[in-house]
Write an enzyme that holds these catalytic residues in place. Structure first.
Site, PDB file in Angstrom:
ATOM      1  N   HIS A  61       4.747  -7.591  -0.253  1.00 22.70           N
ATOM      2  CA  HIS A  61       4.622  -8.503  -0.891  1.00 22.70           C
ATOM      3  C   HIS A  61       4.938  -9.041  -2.438  1.00 22.70           C
ATOM      4  O   HIS A  61       5.505  -7.801  -2.833  1.00 22.70           O
ATOM      5  CB  HIS A  61       3.194  -8.897  -1.367  1.00 22.70           C
ATOM      6  N   ASP A  73       1.023  -1.425  -0.068  1.00 22.00           N
ATOM      7  CA  ASP A  73       0.149  -0.080  -0.100  1.00 22.00           C
ATOM      8  C   ASP A  73       1.359   1.265   0.369  1.00 22.00           C
ATOM      9  O   ASP A  73       2.002   1.260   0.610  1.00 22.00           O
ATOM     10  CB  ASP A  73      -1.051   0.077   1.080  1.00 22.00           C
ATOM     11  N   SER A  92       8.590   3.309   4.882  1.00 20.99           N
ATOM     12  CA  SER A  92       9.392   3.646   3.886  1.00 20.99           C
ATOM     13  C   SER A  92       9.467   3.141   2.221  1.00 20.99           C
ATOM     14  O   SER A  92       7.767   3.850   2.281  1.00 20.99           O
ATOM     15  CB  SER A  92      10.801   2.132   4.465  1.00 20.99           C
TER      16      SER A  92
END
Length: 300
Positions: free
Chosen positions: A145, A88, A246
Site C-alpha cells: 500500500h 506487513d 519479498s
C-alpha cells in the site's frame, strides 16, 4: 563457516528464474486436493490468522496465490498518521540516504542509483532524504500500500537475479536489492518525490500493480513506462502485490523521523513509520554543484 554464510553461497549457482517459475505454476494449480493441501500446510507452518481475512475459509480460494494475496476485512489494518508502513513484515532497515547510499545490512551499503536501475538523475532527488526497507512476513498480508498519497509518473522494470531476501542473505550478498529483479515505481507527492521499489526474490513468481496487472516476470533489459494520464493513489491505497513474498524499499526526498521504530521489529500495513521533516526551501531535486553526490564506482 556460519550457516547463514553457507546459505548465501549456495544460492549463487542456482537457476533462480527457473525455480521461481516452477513454484509459480504450482501456486496457480487449481486441483482442489493439491491447492488445499498447500494452503493448509502453509497456514499450519506459519500460524496464519485467517480471522482477519475477508474470506476466512481456506478452501474457498481457487489457488494458493489467491490465498497468499488474500484481501483483509475493512477494519483489519487501521491507518495511522504520518508516513505509513506499506506492508506487513519486518522493518529490516531505515534511516538517512547518506552520499547516495542506503544501508542493506551491517557492513553492506548500496547506491540508490543502482537500485533505480542506473538512473543517476532520479537518484539525485533523494540526496539528503530517507529510506525504509520492509521484508514481508510469510504469515501476514501480502499486498503493498501507499505510504503517502501520490501520482505515478514512471514505472521501471529492472531485470536481475532472484536471491532470497531474508536476513541471512542480506547479511552476506553485497548489493542484494540492486542485483535482484525489481519494479521501480516513481511518484510525485505533496511532500516531494517518492519511490517504491518492489524487489523480487527466490520463488517469487510475479509482481503485480493495480494499474498494470501482472508485470513480472520479464527478461532482457530495463523497460520504462511513462504515464501521461495521471494515476493518483490515495494514502493507504493498494498499489501492488507479490505472488509469494519479498521486500519493499521506499525512498523519500525529504528526511523522515523514524524516532519510535524498532530496527528489526515487526510492523503492520497502515501503522505509522515516521513523520516527514519540514520541507527545506529549494532543496528538492537539486544536485550539489559540480557532482551528483553518488560515490564513484557504485554505478553499474
Amino acid at each position: 563457516m556460519s550457516p547463514s554464510r553457507l546459505f548465501s553461497l549456495i544460492q549463487y549457482p542456482l537457476p533462480h528464474h527457473l525455480l521461481s517459475r516452477l513454484v509459480g505454476r504450482l501456486a496457480e494449480c487449481r486441483l482442489p486436493w493439491l491447492k488445499n493441501a498447500l494452503i493448509h500446510a502453509f497456514i499450519k507452518r506459519f500460524e496464519v490468522d485467517m480471522s482477519q481475512a475477508q474470506e476466512p475459509d481456506p478452501s474457498a480460494y481457487p489457488t494458493f496465490n489467491a490465498f497468499f494475496t488474500r484481501a483483509l476485512k475493512a477494519d483489519a489494518r487501521p491507518l495511522g498518521d504520518g508516513v505509513l508502513c506499506p506492508a506487513d513484515g519486518t522493518l529490516s532497515q531505515f534511516g538517512a540516504i547518506e552520499a547516495g547510499l542506503l544501508l542493506q545490512a551491517k557492513g553492506h551499503r548500496y547506491a540508490m542509483a543502482d537500485l533505480l536501475g542506473g538512473d543517476t538523475v532520479a537518484a539525485r532527488r533523494y540526496l539528503g532524504g530517507s529510506f525504509a526497507t520492509v521484508y514481508l512476513s510469510p504469515r501476514d498480508y501480502h499486498r503493498v500500500h501507499m505510504p503517502l498519497a501520490g501520482t505515478l509518473t514512471e514505472m521501471v522494470y529492472v531485470p536481475g537475479r532472484l536471491f532470497s531476501v531474508n536476513a541471512a542473505t542480506t547479511a552476506h550478498v553485497p548489493n542484494l536489492f540492486a542485483r535482484n529483479e525489481r519494479l521501480v515505481c516513481h511518484f510525485d507527492t505533496e511532500q516531494g518525490p517518492m519511490v517504491m521499489v518492489l524487489v523480487g526474490a527466490m520463488i517469487v513468481a510475479a509482481i503485480e500493480t493495480v494499474w498494470a496487472g501482472q508485470v513480472t516476470p520479464l527478461s532482457g533489459q530495463v523497460q520504462r513506462t511513462r504515464f501521461d494520464r495521471p494515476i493518483h493513489l490515495e494514502r493507504g491505497a493498494e498499489m501492488g502485490r507479490f505472488k509469494l513474498g519479498s521486500t519493499v524499499v521506499m525512498g523519500f526526498a525529504e528526511p523522515v523521523d523514524f524516532a519510535d521504530m524498532p530496527l528489526g521489529g515487526m510492523v503492520s500495513m497502515g501503522q505509522t513509520l515516521g513523520h516527514l521533516a519540514t520541507l527545506r526551501q529549494g532543496r528538492r531535486g537539486q544536485a550539489p554543484s559540480g557532482e551528483d553526490g553518488i560515490p564513484l564506482g557504485m554505478h553499474r
